[in-house]
Design an enzyme around this catalytic site. Sequence first.
Site, short mmCIF file in Angstrom:
data_model
loop_
_atom_site.label_atom_id
_atom_site.label_comp_id
_atom_site.label_asym_id
_atom_site.label_seq_id
_atom_site.Cartn_x
_atom_site.Cartn_y
_atom_site.Cartn_z
N GLY A 105 0.83 -1.19 0.00
CA GLY A 105 0.00 0.00 0.00
C GLY A 105 0.87 1.25 0.00
CB CYS A 106 0.07 4.74 -0.85
SG CYS A 106 -1.51 4.89 0.02
CE1 TYR A 107 -1.05 7.90 4.67
CE2 TYR A 107 -2.89 6.41 4.40
CZ TYR A 107 -2.41 7.70 4.56
OH TYR A 107 -3.27 8.75 4.60
N PRO A 108 2.18 2.01 3.62
CG PRO A 108 1.07 -0.04 3.84
CD PRO A 108 0.89 1.37 3.32
CD GLU A 149 4.83 6.50 -0.75
OE1 GLU A 149 5.72 5.66 -0.69
OE2 GLU A 149 3.61 6.22 -0.63
#
Lengths: 352, 352, 352, 352
Positions: free
Chosen positions: A148-151, A318
């Site tokens: 995922g994006c946060y991970p 990011e």
Amino acid sequence: MIKVGIVGGTGYTGVELLRLLVQHPDVSLEVITSRAEAGVDVAQIFPSLRGRLELAFSEPSTAALAACDVVFFATPHGVAMQQATALLAAGVKVIDLGADFRLKDAHVFQTWYGMEHSAPALLKEAVYGLPEINRKQIINARLVGMPGCYPTAIQLGYAPLLAEEGQGRPALIDTSALIADAKSGVSGAGRKAEVSILLAETADNFKAYGVDGHRHHPEIVQGLQAISGEKNIGLTFVPHLVPMIRGIHATLYARILPSARHHDFQGLFEKFYADEPFVDVMPPGIHPETRFVRGSNMVRLAVRRPGGGDMLVVLVVEDNLVKGASGQAVQCMNLMCGLPEHAGLTHIAVLP
Amino acid sequence: MIKVGIVGGTGYTGVELLRLLVQHPDVSLEVITSRAEAGVDVAQIFPSLRGRLELAFSEPSTAALAACDVVFFATPHGVAMQQATALLAAGVKVIDLGADFRLKDAHVFQTWYGMEHSAPALLKEAVYGLPEINRKQIINARLVGMPGCYPTAIQLGYAPLLAEEGQGRPALIDTSALIADAKSGVSGAGRKAEVSILLAETADNFKAYGVDGHRHHPEIVQGLQAISGEKNIGLTFVPHLVPMIRGIHATLYARILPSARHHDFQGLFEKFYADEPFVDVMPPGIHPETRFVRGSNMVRLAVRRPGGGDMLVVLVVEDNLVKGASGQAVQCMNLMCGLPEHAGLTHIAVLP
Amino acid sequence: MIKVGIVGGTGYTGVELLRLLVQHPDVSLEVITSRAEAGVDVAQIFPSLRGRLELAFSEPSTAALAACDVVFFATPHGVAMQQATALLAAGVKVIDLGADFRLKDAHVFQTWYGMEHSAPALLKEAVYGLPEINRKQIINARLVGMPGCYPTAIQLGYAPLLAEEGQGRPALIDTSALIADAKSGVSGAGRKAEVSILLAETADNFKAYGVDGHRHHPEIVQGLQAISGEKNIGLTFVPHLVPMIRGIHATLYARILPSARHHDFQGLFEKFYADEPFVDVMPPGIHPETRFVRGSNMVRLAVRRPGGGDMLVVLVVEDNLVKGASGQAVQCMNLMCGLPEHAGLTHIAVLP
Amino acid sequence: MIKVGIVGGTGYTGVELLRLLVQHPDVSLEVITSRAEAGVDVAQIFPSLRGRLELAFSEPSTAALAACDVVFFATPHGVAMQQATALLAAGVKVIDLGADFRLKDAHVFQTWYGMEHSAPALLKEAVYGLPEINRKQIINARLVGMPGCYPTAIQLGYAPLLAEEGQGRPALIDTSALIADAKSGVSGAGRKAEVSILLAETADNFKAYGVDGHRHHPEIVQGLQAISGEKNIGLTFVPHLVPMIRGIHATLYARILPSARHHDFQGLFEKFYADEPFVDVMPPGIHPETRFVRGSNMVRLAVRRPGGGDMLVVLVVEDNLVKGASGQAVQCMNLMCGLPEHAGLTHIAVLP
């Protein structure tokens, strides 16, 4: 040329995949499916692609996809796990940008995603697509579940700290009380017709959400445990919504253990990421900003120790749609297909 | 490889030139000057370039610039005209993104820019860098004055209508009362320390400005006159400030002459721009949006005739920093240096 | 205290009505209906009202509404016309913020809104709620149809010019080719679950829409005709979407007739609006900005004549949710109920 | 009527003071000074005030200010301390929105603000203007130093937790590792001509800043120590810049002590703030958003315990220009002058 198919290309990760793949020197885009938009030119939905992509959405069809070398799933969770087995059997490499192959434990998946996992046998084979951590496994993988994006941001920010212990060296931080205060642009919520992500609801506004529990929490913990050598991880994760389109900024806190107070953390990070093409450890004195990576596959991060105390602060940025999703997926494709890792991913951030 | 120098690279057109040139396959960036930032790494000012450009700003030096094949001036008006003569004498091709070589008449320049023109002899030689109109002259030029951001969008929007008359065919529109209602993102105002362009002054806000007179007005009129065969042009130009970073949207109005009421305007535009790599005439039913060109060198436009009446409406979008400035400058460089016109300019718009 | 009911208070005009009425010194809010949210505390949907409004949404009920002095409809078109007859019969004053009672001609309504008008008999009685034009009629009205957001700004901008002729004096402008280039914040599109108004679709972006025809066009033309004494009006109206929450900026163009070239237009506007509490004619040299009226019931406008030529430019700003909707509705309520016109409407714009 | 003067009204806290005071029922605005804008109508700089304020900026003059009952300083640090002594001697109550009277220790002031304190004798008398903590002292004060914007949110968020110990009850949280991850809109940086706060630099972007040290850190620590009964406070404070105009969101972390794991924290907060007119403890299930308080003097906060673990998370929102500055200053003025505490401060948040 790598023959590529995309399942479900009408969302933001889909159009970002298209932007990257259309400009990729080694890719031939063969098929893109969408049940809702079948028959419609892709460039009609996304006019930014006019003149660059002569392809229409087609009905989902295993045959067409099975003729590809690589198939990306840019779909909500629950789709890829239905089709992966057949595609793998046909010799296709599968990269899922959804959540189906992120979690190793089918029960955890069911708890957080509210559906039974239909291909639990594949969970063991699936590789977690974080190249900076799992490069070797990705190179040899047939099936990759993209983080995922946060991970992505949070694991890359904590990794140098946790890997010490994972590699048998003394622990540096207290892993029982990690805090990841993360902020995301609104594209992270997807291209969905929902009141809560309208401009008039989210512009000129800031809020936290999902404080009581977010699907990325178990994924992050799983990843940090793996990096640290299965150490116990206590993580508080609070996501926030920023009135911007793209970008994630993770502010990570970790208490330095008394034994590590004299450690050179800047040096640690620089060494850990020395050979990474897409991770930039910034020098002291600069704060990473999300626009420094807008539209690019770079992660930029900084390590700080306010007041010289025992609280370490790691700032990570990011582009959630590139390194946090589609760009990282292309990075994995490059690895899986024997291409240069940076092929098609050298875009410089658009600033201002 | 084309050896390139940039004078004054600390503004938005400067950093955009850098983004494009660093990714250009045929360019070697040799020198970038800034009196204020001499000695400072470019990537320190613009961290988006970290890892991609190992160059520091240097003191302005004619010698270093004279060793280049092409020199871009990304400076305020008044700088390029001081240095162009010497560089041209040294065999350097000069491309000015400022205003020094846009206007053909030194008196008009003085009126609008408040300073005497120091190189009036060059005004005749200087080519106006709008490739869709002046491609042949650009190919052979030593000195090119790049159009302003508004003038690019407005001229390209009116050109197919005016060129008919310019080429001896019957007039289509009443040129005595053209209206260009234009809207620009805030980056168009430059990277300057001014209260009026702070986020807290311009976000969540919309306003017109310069209604009583704007420097781009004489430039646009000069251009439209040239395209129309020196016809008298009556133009009302009202610029507005949009709370966004990049993008220009020009809404152009022209009253159709009674004799032209049955003209196929969509066909006219499509034919006029049929071979242009950077102008997209959109089909009926789609409204151009600035994000359809964000970060790309494309202009997209649409022709409308509300209610089938006699008012023609042309909608034009461009990225003010790319096709409206640095991208178009690279396009001119490509033409002047015998490179493919699209070299280094194939970036697809970043959407969302 | 005026007893007030609101039908359909879950949209943006609804919550804005609530904000204004809760702070209104002479109003008691009795009932607010919403079929979808019946039983839910209003302050749960709109936490900005926590501690200030102890009221829950209730099922639509004519009885409860009939006990009010005034009922506002903050509903999509088609609702008010169903219920107005019964409420009027019960002695309730009705103010519709929707489109049901704006257009005088039921056929025109049907053409643009795609449904038959169910209460055509009321169209003749209904007063168009633009106080600066129809104050006397509003004072005596039982039923008021509030103008749309664009029509308010555009009519107030053209009114001083057209009223001359309407009052038997010589015409000033060519009414056959009026151009209204209007820009609106995204809240104008309502609180609806639609992809096209997501932040990720509309932020950092600008576009025109509805160029081929917009529902406000016939309404504006009807209004301008009335003001001008039923003169023929040729209007081109192009709305645009601005990446901001609130605010409308209308840029109005009108060609000055040769006979009027020496007219004092600034004086004309100042005189026309001299006694108006909510219209501010700005002095030369200032451009109106939407933030100058954010959250307030003011319209601010400026008259310009670029280059001293024969094209008049009128710049008008309003808050689309206040003077363009709910504030103006409260203004009408004040007039209809014998309250001071400015009661509850003295909020100063929130700037920055 | 309270006669009020303002020193330095051209910044954002100045114009916000004007917005509030012009609408205040018990205030007469007598004088507003600005050396730079002396002689200019206030409404020319801030057209949102046109028609509501007939006052011009005047040269700073102690005589004019001395005739007021209350004088606000909306100036950079270093100004109020020069003039406070004389005004106090003249019987004027002084409220400083700057930093001169926030810190109790002149040495700490000098360390963080880079200048010697010119009125150290007043530091002891000055009351810290946080009414929820210091109401009694404010009522009796002649000189009040208003808290900074971040310190207001952060102290109010931690206060119920720390006051237990301050009042002799058992400690609830580990105060040695508090983390305040705070986010502010750009107006917090002031109305200054600086590149770093341009729209083109800050829109569609997110970043941390001042991680190595921020002037609000010692102020927050001083306040938390006072509330907790001079307990040792270890605070990590990381401010971030949000692409919005107004609003602060503080996300506060505190580790619950083992002995307090069964404490009812929701109840604790509700009780602590039960009688506070401007603090809203939200119920479980709602996340505070900055727009819930935009333009209002409210603080809204929520207490969460993710996963039921031992990390407490407090979410606090305020409008940095109202409760974080000018509104709170008016609240103090009301207290000091015997007016109702909420006089002139009942504005409901502008949403959307």
